[in-house]
Design an enzyme around this catalytic site. Structure first.
Site, short mmCIF file in Angstrom:
data_model
loop_
_atom_site.label_atom_id
_atom_site.label_comp_id
_atom_site.label_asym_id
_atom_site.label_seq_id
_atom_site.Cartn_x
_atom_site.Cartn_y
_atom_site.Cartn_z
N TYR A 67 21.98 -7.28 -8.54
CA TYR A 67 22.03 -7.41 -10.00
C TYR A 67 20.64 -7.14 -10.60
CZ TYR A 67 26.77 -9.31 -10.32
OH TYR A 67 28.13 -9.47 -10.29
N ARG A 92 38.64 -18.48 -16.99
CA ARG A 92 39.35 -17.60 -17.91
C ARG A 92 40.86 -17.67 -17.88
NH1 ARG A 92 36.51 -12.27 -15.85
NH2 ARG A 92 37.00 -13.34 -13.90
#
Length: 351
Positions: free
Chosen positions: A161, A41
């Site tokens: 998760y 990113r």
């Protein structure tokens, strides 16, 4: 199981690379340097490449994953590449419905909340790893003498998760399950260990010269919890690399109290986050292993002189360890100016 004859560690490409020598405990004149989340990113070339491509789709496109992995090596001159993927890729390949939601992270359609949910999980078909193998092979062919690091998520983080259904501040549901459904918990973590282990093994056999196991949420555990209910499963994940003579790095966020226990699962190198200085980490580990870390990511946005002094301080403290690889104490923030990372590499290499 052994490394193929044409593996970069066997054919002479990466065996003497500064990173590999440091990982094996040989102190280098200047620390090798790479950054967690160096691909992605923070790079404009990455954002351009990702237009129209969802995150997990990019991970499973060998041409894209390879190109994204190579971008920071070209731009920053780092001493290693780390394969561009995500820790949830192996659970996705095993049939779990998961997507990366921008601004949030991995989100699961159907979280694991019961014994019956755990029983529905299926093994990972080795054939599903084909795009990972191809992506690694493409990357290694381009890297030459620069080592590629393969990686996977540790079982506790993956299980968190799966149980929470997405990112969580305290992993409360997961830790509750650990106590109230201990058999289901153990079964779930074994499944996570096996899919992560297979993911890691595929990357190494395809050409990765080192492997890193990430335990992003380990900081929510006490040492007793980690040793009794997590460590055996992390050891199982690394057991998929048995016979493959590559350095194994273990990194966790908030891992200060469990550093020694994390080393004891079979790690050759310990990654350290920014919360304790490297000389203290080395003391807690008894001076037994090379260290990787631990620049504070917050200082990437500080004035140049402040950051440069911090880099020097981390390097100085890292001299206490048998060997040192400079890295961040976590990943590169998406707002980071890429030129800052390039300057850090130049500073380190200049000695």
């Amino acid at each position: 199981m052994t490394l193929p004859a044409n593996h970069p560690l066997n054919d002479g490409r990466t065996a003497d690379a500064p990173l590999i020598r440091a990982y094996r405990g040989e102190r280098q004149a200047t620390p090798p340097v790479w950054f967690m989340r160096q691909a992605g990113r923070s790079l404009p070339e990455y954002r351009e490449l990702r237009v129209g491509n969802a995150m997990l789709d990019a991970c499973l496109n060998p041409e894209l994953s390879s190109e994204i992995t190579l971008q920071p090596v070209r731009r920053h001159g780092v001493d290693a590449a780390i394969f561009f993927s995500d820790i949830v890729i192996p659970i996705k390949l095993a049939g779990v419905e998961v997507e990366i939601v921008p601004g949030r992270g991995p989100v699961l359609a159907d979280p694991i909340r019961s014994v019956s949910d755990v029983a529905k999980l299926r093994p990972l078909d080795p054939a599903a790893l084909a795009p990972i193998i191809e992506g690694v092979a493409r990357t290694v062919a381009e890297l030459g003498t620069t080592p590629l690091i393969g990686f996977a998520g540790a079982p506790f983080t993956l299980a968190s998760y799966l149980v929470e259904g997405g990112p969580s501040k305290d992993q409360l549901r997961a830790r509750t399950m650990m106590y109230t459904e201990p058999h289901a918990w153990a079964t779930l973590l074994n499944w996570c260990a096996d899919v992560s282990g297979a993911f890691l093994q595929a990357q190494v056999l395809a050409g990765a010269s080192a492997a890193q196991l990430f335990d992003s949420w380990v900081g929510s555990l006490s040492e007793q919890q980690y040793v009794r209910r997590v460590a055996p499963h992390s050891k199982r994940a690394l057991s998929h690399l048995r016979g493959l003579e590559i350095p194994k790095v273990h990194f966790g966020v908030g891992s200060n109290e469990v550093l020694a226990a994390m080393r004891d699962i079979g790690a050759d190198v310990m990654g350290v986050d920014w919360r304790i200085p490297l000389d203290e980490a080395n003391r807690r580990l008894g001076g037994t292993v090379p260290l990787q870390g631990n620049l504070d990511p917050a200082l990437l946005g500080a004035p140049a002189k402040v950051l440069a002094a911090h880099v020097d301080d981390v390097i100085e403290r890292g001299r206490e360890a048998p060997a040192h690889v400079l890295n961040l104490g976590h990943g590169v923030p998406p707002t980071t100016d890429p030129d800052v990372l390039t300057r850090i590499v130049e500073q380190v290499h200049a000695g």
